[in-house]
Write a protein that holds these residues in place. Structure first.
Motif, PDB file in Angstrom:
ATOM      1  N   ASP A 109     108.110  91.799 -47.408  1.00 26.01           N
ATOM      2  CA  ASP A 109     109.199  91.687 -48.419  1.00 26.01           C
ATOM      3  C   ASP A 109     110.126  90.342 -47.824  1.00 26.01           C
ATOM      4  O   ASP A 109     110.608  89.929 -47.010  1.00 26.01           O
ATOM      5  CB  ASP A 109     110.388  92.878 -48.376  1.00 26.01           C
ATOM      6  N   GLY A 110     109.717  89.279 -48.893  1.00 23.42           N
ATOM      7  CA  GLY A 110     110.658  87.948 -48.587  1.00 23.42           C
ATOM      8  C   GLY A 110     109.927  87.017 -47.738  1.00 23.42           C
ATOM      9  O   GLY A 110     110.391  85.891 -47.467  1.00 23.42           O
ATOM     10  N   VAL A 111     108.719  87.329 -47.165  1.00 16.84           N
ATOM     11  CA  VAL A 111     108.035  86.326 -46.455  1.00 16.84           C
ATOM     12  C   VAL A 111     106.725  86.303 -46.919  1.00 16.84           C
ATOM     13  O   VAL A 111     106.136  86.869 -48.027  1.00 16.84           O
ATOM     14  CB  VAL A 111     107.833  86.914 -44.887  1.00 16.84           C
ATOM     15  N   ASP A 112     105.820  85.409 -46.156  1.00 13.19           N
ATOM     16  CA  ASP A 112     104.391  85.158 -47.025  1.00 13.19           C
ATOM     17  C   ASP A 112     103.382  85.738 -46.151  1.00 13.19           C
ATOM     18  O   ASP A 112     101.986  85.818 -46.655  1.00 13.19           O
ATOM     19  CB  ASP A 112     104.166  83.795 -46.606  1.00 13.19           C
ATOM     20  N   MET A 113     103.551  86.579 -45.045  1.00 10.98           N
ATOM     21  CA  MET A 113     102.527  87.008 -44.400  1.00 10.98           C
ATOM     22  C   MET A 113     103.420  88.077 -43.523  1.00 10.98           C
ATOM     23  O   MET A 113     104.390  87.803 -42.717  1.00 10.98           O
ATOM     24  CB  MET A 113     101.740  86.456 -43.414  1.00 10.98           C
ATOM     25  N   SER A 114     102.789  89.266 -43.243  1.00 15.75           N
ATOM     26  CA  SER A 114     103.519  90.336 -42.355  1.00 15.75           C
ATOM     27  C   SER A 114     102.486  90.598 -41.235  1.00 15.75           C
ATOM     28  O   SER A 114     101.285  90.638 -41.613  1.00 15.75           O
ATOM     29  CB  SER A 114     103.951  91.395 -42.717  1.00 15.75           C
ATOM     30  N   ILE A 115     102.987  91.157 -40.081  1.00 18.43           N
ATOM     31  CA  ILE A 115     101.985  91.538 -38.794  1.00 18.43           C
ATOM     32  C   ILE A 115     102.337  92.675 -38.434  1.00 18.43           C
ATOM     33  O   ILE A 115     103.821  92.884 -37.977  1.00 18.43           O
ATOM     34  CB  ILE A 115     102.103  90.398 -38.011  1.00 18.43           C
ATOM     35  N   CYS A 116     101.661  93.773 -38.057  1.00 14.81           N
ATOM     36  CA  CYS A 116     101.834  95.072 -37.206  1.00 14.81           C
ATOM     37  C   CYS A 116     101.420  94.733 -35.774  1.00 14.81           C
ATOM     38  O   CYS A 116     100.626  94.156 -35.534  1.00 14.81           O
ATOM     39  CB  CYS A 116     101.726  96.196 -37.897  1.00 14.81           C
ATOM     40  N   GLY A 117     101.869  95.568 -35.045  1.00 13.64           N
ATOM     41  CA  GLY A 117     101.426  95.780 -33.765  1.00 13.64           C
ATOM     42  C   GLY A 117      99.944  96.320 -33.698  1.00 13.64           C
ATOM     43  O   GLY A 117      99.595  97.013 -34.754  1.00 13.64           O
ATOM     44  N   CYS A 118      99.491  96.208 -32.651  1.00 17.52           N
ATOM     45  CA  CYS A 118      97.835  96.587 -32.199  1.00 17.52           C
ATOM     46  C   CYS A 118      97.671  96.976 -31.058  1.00 17.52           C
ATOM     47  O   CYS A 118      98.611  96.614 -30.113  1.00 17.52           O
ATOM     48  CB  CYS A 118      96.880  95.439 -32.894  1.00 17.52           C
ATOM     49  N   MET A 119      96.610  97.774 -30.971  1.00 19.59           N
ATOM     50  CA  MET A 119      96.067  98.033 -29.483  1.00 19.59           C
ATOM     51  C   MET A 119      94.746  97.540 -29.488  1.00 19.59           C
ATOM     52  O   MET A 119      93.747  97.510 -30.679  1.00 19.59           O
ATOM     53  CB  MET A 119      96.037  99.408 -29.416  1.00 19.59           C
ATOM     54  N   ILE A 120      94.063  97.075 -28.490  1.00 22.62           N
ATOM     55  CA  ILE A 120      92.842  96.611 -28.114  1.00 22.62           C
ATOM     56  C   ILE A 120      92.151  97.457 -27.177  1.00 22.62           C
ATOM     57  O   ILE A 120      92.575  97.438 -26.026  1.00 22.62           O
ATOM     58  CB  ILE A 120      92.813  95.073 -28.188  1.00 22.62           C
ATOM     59  N   TYR A 190      95.347  79.711 -44.342  1.00 26.92           N
ATOM     60  CA  TYR A 190      96.256  80.414 -44.967  1.00 26.92           C
ATOM     61  C   TYR A 190      97.700  80.071 -44.484  1.00 26.92           C
ATOM     62  O   TYR A 190      98.702  79.828 -45.121  1.00 26.92           O
ATOM     63  CB  TYR A 190      96.312  81.943 -44.690  1.00 26.92           C
ATOM     64  N   LEU A 191      97.903  79.626 -43.229  1.00 26.58           N
ATOM     65  CA  LEU A 191      99.090  79.357 -42.618  1.00 26.58           C
ATOM     66  C   LEU A 191      99.684  77.973 -43.005  1.00 26.58           C
ATOM     67  O   LEU A 191     100.953  77.756 -43.064  1.00 26.58           O
ATOM     68  CB  LEU A 191      99.164  79.353 -40.916  1.00 26.58           C
ATOM     69  N   LYS A 192      98.749  77.194 -43.512  1.00 27.00           N
ATOM     70  CA  LYS A 192      99.297  75.879 -43.915  1.00 27.00           C
ATOM     71  C   LYS A 192     100.271  76.108 -45.180  1.00 27.00           C
ATOM     72  O   LYS A 192     100.809  75.197 -45.381  1.00 27.00           O
ATOM     73  CB  LYS A 192      98.224  75.097 -44.841  1.00 27.00           C
ATOM     74  N   HIS A 193     100.130  77.166 -45.942  1.00 25.41           N
ATOM     75  CA  HIS A 193     100.782  77.491 -47.232  1.00 25.41           C
ATOM     76  C   HIS A 193     101.858  78.541 -46.859  1.00 25.41           C
ATOM     77  O   HIS A 193     102.575  78.954 -47.934  1.00 25.41           O
ATOM     78  CB  HIS A 193      99.983  77.824 -48.079  1.00 25.41           C
ATOM     79  N   CYS A 194     102.356  78.870 -45.634  1.00 22.33           N
ATOM     80  CA  CYS A 194     103.410  79.762 -45.179  1.00 22.33           C
ATOM     81  C   CYS A 194     104.692  78.992 -44.908  1.00 22.33           C
ATOM     82  O   CYS A 194     104.647  78.096 -44.162  1.00 22.33           O
ATOM     83  CB  CYS A 194     102.921  80.730 -44.092  1.00 22.33           C
ATOM     84  N   ASP A 195     105.711  79.679 -45.428  1.00 17.74           N
ATOM     85  CA  ASP A 195     106.862  79.308 -44.724  1.00 17.74           C
ATOM     86  C   ASP A 195     107.529  80.298 -43.784  1.00 17.74           C
ATOM     87  O   ASP A 195     108.235  79.921 -42.722  1.00 17.74           O
ATOM     88  CB  ASP A 195     108.131  79.090 -46.011  1.00 17.74           C
ATOM     89  N   LYS A 196     107.486  81.594 -44.133  1.00 17.20           N
ATOM     90  CA  LYS A 196     107.953  82.576 -43.158  1.00 17.20           C
ATOM     91  C   LYS A 196     106.948  83.619 -42.830  1.00 17.20           C
ATOM     92  O   LYS A 196     106.413  83.966 -43.809  1.00 17.20           O
ATOM     93  CB  LYS A 196     109.184  83.173 -43.751  1.00 17.20           C
ATOM     94  N   ILE A 197     106.791  84.099 -41.565  1.00 14.71           N
ATOM     95  CA  ILE A 197     105.893  85.413 -41.343  1.00 14.71           C
ATOM     96  C   ILE A 197     106.673  86.362 -40.354  1.00 14.71           C
ATOM     97  O   ILE A 197     107.460  86.119 -39.533  1.00 14.71           O
ATOM     98  CB  ILE A 197     104.837  84.749 -40.530  1.00 14.71           C
ATOM     99  N   ARG A 198     106.604  87.548 -40.881  1.00 16.11           N
ATOM    100  CA  ARG A 198     107.259  88.605 -40.041  1.00 16.11           C
ATOM    101  C   ARG A 198     106.546  89.503 -39.306  1.00 16.11           C
ATOM    102  O   ARG A 198     105.463  89.883 -39.674  1.00 16.11           O
ATOM    103  CB  ARG A 198     108.309  89.470 -41.048  1.00 16.11           C
ATOM    104  N   GLN A 199     106.740  89.704 -37.957  1.00 14.29           N
ATOM    105  CA  GLN A 199     105.962  90.560 -37.050  1.00 14.29           C
ATOM    106  C   GLN A 199     106.858  91.808 -36.740  1.00 14.29           C
ATOM    107  O   GLN A 199     108.283  91.867 -36.471  1.00 14.29           O
ATOM    108  CB  GLN A 199     105.608  89.926 -35.775  1.00 14.29           C
TER     109      GLN A 199
END
Length: 321
Positions: A109-120, A190-199
């Motif tokens: 919401d309000g950003v261009d990409m969202s990121i959640c946590g992960c396990m490897i 994709y990042l070239k066209h992003c202003d804000k990203i939320r993690q």
């Protein structure tokens, strides 16, 4: 039928052992408005029939078959067929929580990409888990720098949600013919066209590193395949995108990564019976370009392999001595 909020795109390659379990998990997502797009790609097992059966069983699942080999072509077909406002890319042999779509949807919401946590995990052992403190609002440059600084929560595409309107507006696609690191290349585009990203730190995706069927196509009889060598032109494309940020440290890191990948591949090529194939490969031209980076070997083995790269460029030889 109303437009789904989220499209989940999953390339399928020899994944018959996981399809049913993955389907059961994804149709149980706590976010209702989703669609799951399986794109089967050149499998030699019964993945195609199983994916089709799941599409017949569940209204949220659709199944397509892509006849151009490679994960990039499969994902691109998924993008073309996706109806959602947002897109998530997943791999066919990983694990997801039933909250992943809701978490990423709320965070975008309000950003261009969202990121959640992960396990490897590697060989069943946990090697990375996103720290609990990893809540942050970033710009595209900080994400790009994090990718090449070793932040594994930023490195991959499967714990992220993308806006389809951005993908469509700028015609962002996976580069077909590039079989490794194609995900980083897509991310950088994709990042070239992003202003804000939320993690957010909540862990909802588990990546099983090194266990995929696609990874088995890297080598044949211990020697790099043509498929494996596509990693280098892919990384040169990544380098050109990174240069737009005008960050010398990031650029140098990527240049070093290219050389290190080339040394790793050449190490496997040594004394190969496919000598002429490697001699005439486009890979040789890319090595020639990368030798201008001014790489400094960090060990005796690296010095040995770096000198072998120079010899390979001059004579095309992959002989050990």
């Amino acid at each position: 039928m109303r437009r789904p909020k989220v499209s989940i795109i999953i390339p399928v390659y020899n994944a018959s052992e996981r399809i049913i379990e993955t389907s059961e998990n994804l149709v149980s997502q706590t976010l209702d408005d989703i669609e799951i797009l399986y794109v089967e790609n050149d499998s030699s097992d019964d993945s195609s029939s199983l994916a089709g059966m799941q599409a017949n069983k569940y209204r949220q699942i659709r199944f397509y078959k892509e006849f151009t080999p490679g994960v990039s072509a499969a994902r691109n077909l998924g993008i073309e067929k996706a109806k959602g406002e947002y897109i998530i890319f997943m791999d066919d042999d990983d694990e997801q929580s039933d909250e992943i779509t809701r978490c990423l949807f709320n965070a975008i919401d309000g950003v261009d990409m969202s990121i959640c946590g992960c396990m490897i995990r590697e060989r069943g052992q946990e090697i990375y888990s996103t720290p609990d403190c990893m809540t942050r609002l970033m710009n595209s440059k900080s994400v790009a720098k994090g990718i090449f600084a070793g932040d594994l929560s930023l490195r991959y595409i499967w714990n992220k949600m993308f806006r389809k309107d951005i993908i469509d507006k700028y015609n962002i696609r996976f580069k077909e013919g590039i079989h490794y690191f194609e995900d980083i290349l897509f991310l950088m585009e994709y990042l070239k066209h992003c202003d804000k990203i939320r993690q957010v730190p909540d862990i909802h995706y588990t990546f099983n590193k090194g266990g995929s069927e696609a990874d088995k196509l890297l080598y044949e009889d211990g020697k790099p395949t043509k498929r494996a060598l596509t990693a280098i032109p892919g990384y040169f494309d990544i380098l050109e995108l990174a240069k737009e940020y005008d960050d010398k440290e990031m650029t140098k890191t990527i240049e070093n990564t290219i050389i290190e990948l080339e040394m790793k591949l050449l190490d496997r090529m040594l004394d190969s019976v496919n000598y002429k194939e490697y001699k005439d490969s486009d890979f040789r031209n890319y090595v020639k370009r990368s030798l201008k980076f001014g790489y400094r070997p960090h060990s005796e083995k690296e010095l040995y392999l770096y000198n072998k790269l120079k010899r390979y460029v001059v004579a095309g030889t992959t002989k050990r001595h």
